[in-house]
Write an enzyme that holds these catalytic residues in place. Structure first.
Site, PDB file in Angstrom:
ATOM      1  N   GLY A  11      -4.744   8.923   8.273  1.00 14.66           N
ATOM      2  CA  GLY A  11      -4.556  10.021   7.317  1.00 14.66           C
ATOM      3  C   GLY A  11      -5.592  11.126   7.485  1.00 14.66           C
ATOM      4  O   GLY A  11      -6.433  11.070   8.384  1.00 14.66           O
ATOM      5  N   GLN A  12      -5.546  12.104   6.577  1.00 16.56           N
ATOM      6  CA  GLN A  12      -6.433  13.275   6.697  1.00 16.56           C
ATOM      7  C   GLN A  12      -7.903  12.856   6.739  1.00 16.56           C
ATOM      8  O   GLN A  12      -8.652  13.257   7.621  1.00 16.56           O
ATOM      9  CB  GLN A  12      -6.218  14.240   5.518  1.00 16.56           C
ATOM     10  CG  GLN A  12      -7.044  15.518   5.663  1.00 16.56           C
ATOM     11  CD  GLN A  12      -7.265  16.287   4.356  1.00 16.56           C
ATOM     12  OE1 GLN A  12      -6.925  15.805   3.275  1.00 16.56           O
ATOM     13  NE2 GLN A  12      -7.815  17.472   4.455  1.00 16.56           N
ATOM     14  N   ILE A  35      -0.305   1.949   9.248  1.00 15.82           N
ATOM     15  CA  ILE A  35       1.015   1.405   8.915  1.00 15.82           C
ATOM     16  C   ILE A  35       2.020   1.811   9.990  1.00 15.82           C
ATOM     17  O   ILE A  35       1.774   2.754  10.757  1.00 15.82           O
ATOM     18  CB  ILE A  35       1.521   1.895   7.538  1.00 15.82           C
ATOM     19  CG1 ILE A  35       1.454   3.424   7.435  1.00 15.82           C
ATOM     20  CG2 ILE A  35       0.777   1.218   6.413  1.00 15.82           C
ATOM     21  CD1 ILE A  35       2.187   4.001   6.257  1.00 15.82           C
ATOM     22  N   TYR A 143      -0.446  11.044  -9.712  1.00 14.77           N
ATOM     23  CA  TYR A 143      -1.629  10.928  -8.854  1.00 14.77           C
ATOM     24  C   TYR A 143      -2.864  10.672  -9.720  1.00 14.77           C
ATOM     25  O   TYR A 143      -3.659   9.763  -9.448  1.00 14.77           O
ATOM     26  CB  TYR A 143      -1.778  12.235  -8.070  1.00 14.77           C
ATOM     27  CG  TYR A 143      -2.961  12.297  -7.138  1.00 14.77           C
ATOM     28  CD1 TYR A 143      -3.018  11.510  -5.994  1.00 14.77           C
ATOM     29  CD2 TYR A 143      -4.009  13.186  -7.379  1.00 14.77           C
ATOM     30  CE1 TYR A 143      -4.098  11.593  -5.130  1.00 14.77           C
ATOM     31  CE2 TYR A 143      -5.083  13.277  -6.515  1.00 14.77           C
ATOM     32  CZ  TYR A 143      -5.122  12.484  -5.393  1.00 14.77           C
ATOM     33  OH  TYR A 143      -6.188  12.568  -4.539  1.00 14.77           O
ATOM     34  N   LYS A 147      -5.413   7.476 -10.084  1.00 12.64           N
ATOM     35  CA  LYS A 147      -6.852   7.606  -9.808  1.00 12.64           C
ATOM     36  C   LYS A 147      -7.703   7.109 -10.983  1.00 12.64           C
ATOM     37  O   LYS A 147      -8.733   6.464 -10.773  1.00 12.64           O
ATOM     38  CB  LYS A 147      -7.208   9.053  -9.432  1.00 12.64           C
ATOM     39  CG  LYS A 147      -6.686   9.473  -8.065  1.00 12.64           C
ATOM     40  CD  LYS A 147      -7.154   8.532  -6.962  1.00 12.64           C
ATOM     41  CE  LYS A 147      -6.706   8.919  -5.570  1.00 12.64           C
ATOM     42  NZ  LYS A 147      -7.020   7.877  -4.566  1.00 12.64           N
ATOM     43  N   ILE A 173     -10.189  18.557   0.034  1.00  8.30           N
ATOM     44  CA  ILE A 173     -10.936  18.400   1.285  1.00  8.30           C
ATOM     45  C   ILE A 173     -10.330  19.317   2.354  1.00  8.30           C
ATOM     46  O   ILE A 173      -9.136  19.236   2.643  1.00  8.30           O
ATOM     47  CB  ILE A 173     -10.898  16.933   1.782  1.00  8.30           C
ATOM     48  CG1 ILE A 173     -11.397  15.962   0.699  1.00  8.30           C
ATOM     49  CG2 ILE A 173     -11.727  16.784   3.059  1.00  8.30           C
ATOM     50  CD1 ILE A 173     -12.824  16.139   0.266  1.00  8.30           C
TER      51      ILE A 173
END
Ligand code: SER
Length: 318
Positions: A11-12, A35, A143, A147, A173
């Site tokens: 991922g990022q 994955i 989301y 979190k 980010i």
């Protein structure tokens, strides 16, 4: 020392975190967990061990932890805020059922765990400016719900079972290696790609929408230095406010125009992204992270802009 497992290594954040950890601790000590459909490529694949570890499949996590004698897990698997609104049940499955699996494996095999939280864990009732470390967290997004739950469950495993869980609330980010996907703050990455490609940028957030942001090298430093910190200094664990800059679209645009004067931006507001951004803080107070484990960012907006533009010019010229 044993080994680190990165869950979500393609991922990022995971893709750069894996390479940074390999640089610091040695290639064979850092396993890239991925994955199906998101297999590691290039340097990520070739520089060290890789393992199929789906966060929703507890057996795959346990197998990798046993095989590589893992003692630290960076759990980077998540759906970002915008995409999670269209797939709330998948966001929960990855974010919380997945976290449960990670924490259970960590409990059994005595691993430390880093699972990021986010500015998305706050909501419209939270103080917007100088948002305190300990304050109201009533997010409107799925989301954010995952979190806040991440923070609570991680603290629970620390207090109940002694699992060494630690976390930061990441801001948006900004990075130039792996693009983010489906976040509210993605515009702050996309704008640089548009500028380097010589294109006008249509910004999905309104002028004056301030949000916390951070350049990737600082984000990696935040995660790694928190995990390396002396636990006796940590009064908080899950999760620390961290930030590097508070920016609005027009401030990023102006920073780019200093280096590319012909760059132009217009506004095409996306109502969902705007609603989410409006429910998040403008600027966090990260003094607890600074005091408890020495957090301090290196990049401000001008320094990040210079580095982003030069890295992207190189990348996009190939
Ligand atoms: N980058 C995330 C998002 O926009 C926030 O942490 O969803």
């Amino acid at each position: 020392m044993n080994t680190i497992l990165i869950v979500g290594a393609t991922g990022q954040i995971g893709s750069e975190l894996t390479l940074e950890l390999r640089k610091r601790y040695g290639n064979n000590h850092v396993v890239a967990g991925y994955i199906k459909g998101a297999e590691p490529q290039g340097e990520l694949k070739e520089s060290g061990p890789c393992a199929l570890t789906d966060v929703t499949d507890a057996a795959s996590l346990a197998a990798a932890v046993k095989q590589y004698r893992v003692d630290t897990i960076y759990n980077m698997a998540a759906l970002l805020s915008v995409v999670a609104e269209s797939k709330p049940s998948l966001a929960w499955k990855i974010g919380i059922d997945g976290l449960w699996n990670v924490l259970e494996v960590a409990r059994e095999h005595r691993c430390a765990v880093f699972t990021p939280s986010s500015i998305g864990s706050f909501g419209p009732g939270t103080p917007r400016v100088e948002t305190p470390q300990d304050t109201l967290q009533r997010p409107l997004t799925m989301y954010g719900v995952t979190k806040v739950t991440t923070e609570l469950l991680s603290d629970y495993y620390f207090h109940k079972y002694g699992v060494d869980t630690r976390s930061v609330r990441f801001p948006g980010i900004i990075s130039n290696v792996t693009p983010p996907g489906g976040g509210t703050t993605d515009y702050a990455v996309d704008i640089y790609y548009a500028a380097v490609r010589g294109r006008r940028f249509a910004c999905p957030l309104r002028q004056g929408t301030f949000l916390d942001m951070m350049y990737m090298p600082d984000a990696l430093q935040a995660a790694i230095s928190l995990m390396e910190a002396d636990p006796s200094g940590l009064l908080h664990r899950n999760a620390f406010n961290v930030t590097a800059m508070s920016v609005a679209p027009e401030t990023i645009c102006a920073a780019i125009q200093k280096e590319i004067p012909a760059f132009e931006m217009s506004y095409e507001v996306d109502p969902l992204k705007q609603r989410i951004a409006d429910s998040w803080p403008d600027r966090l107070d990260d003094s607890c992270a600074r005091a408890q484990w020495g957090w301090h960012p290196t990049y401000d907006l001008p320094a990040m802009t210079t580095d982003m533009l030069s890295k992207l010019k190189l990348k996009l010229s190939h």
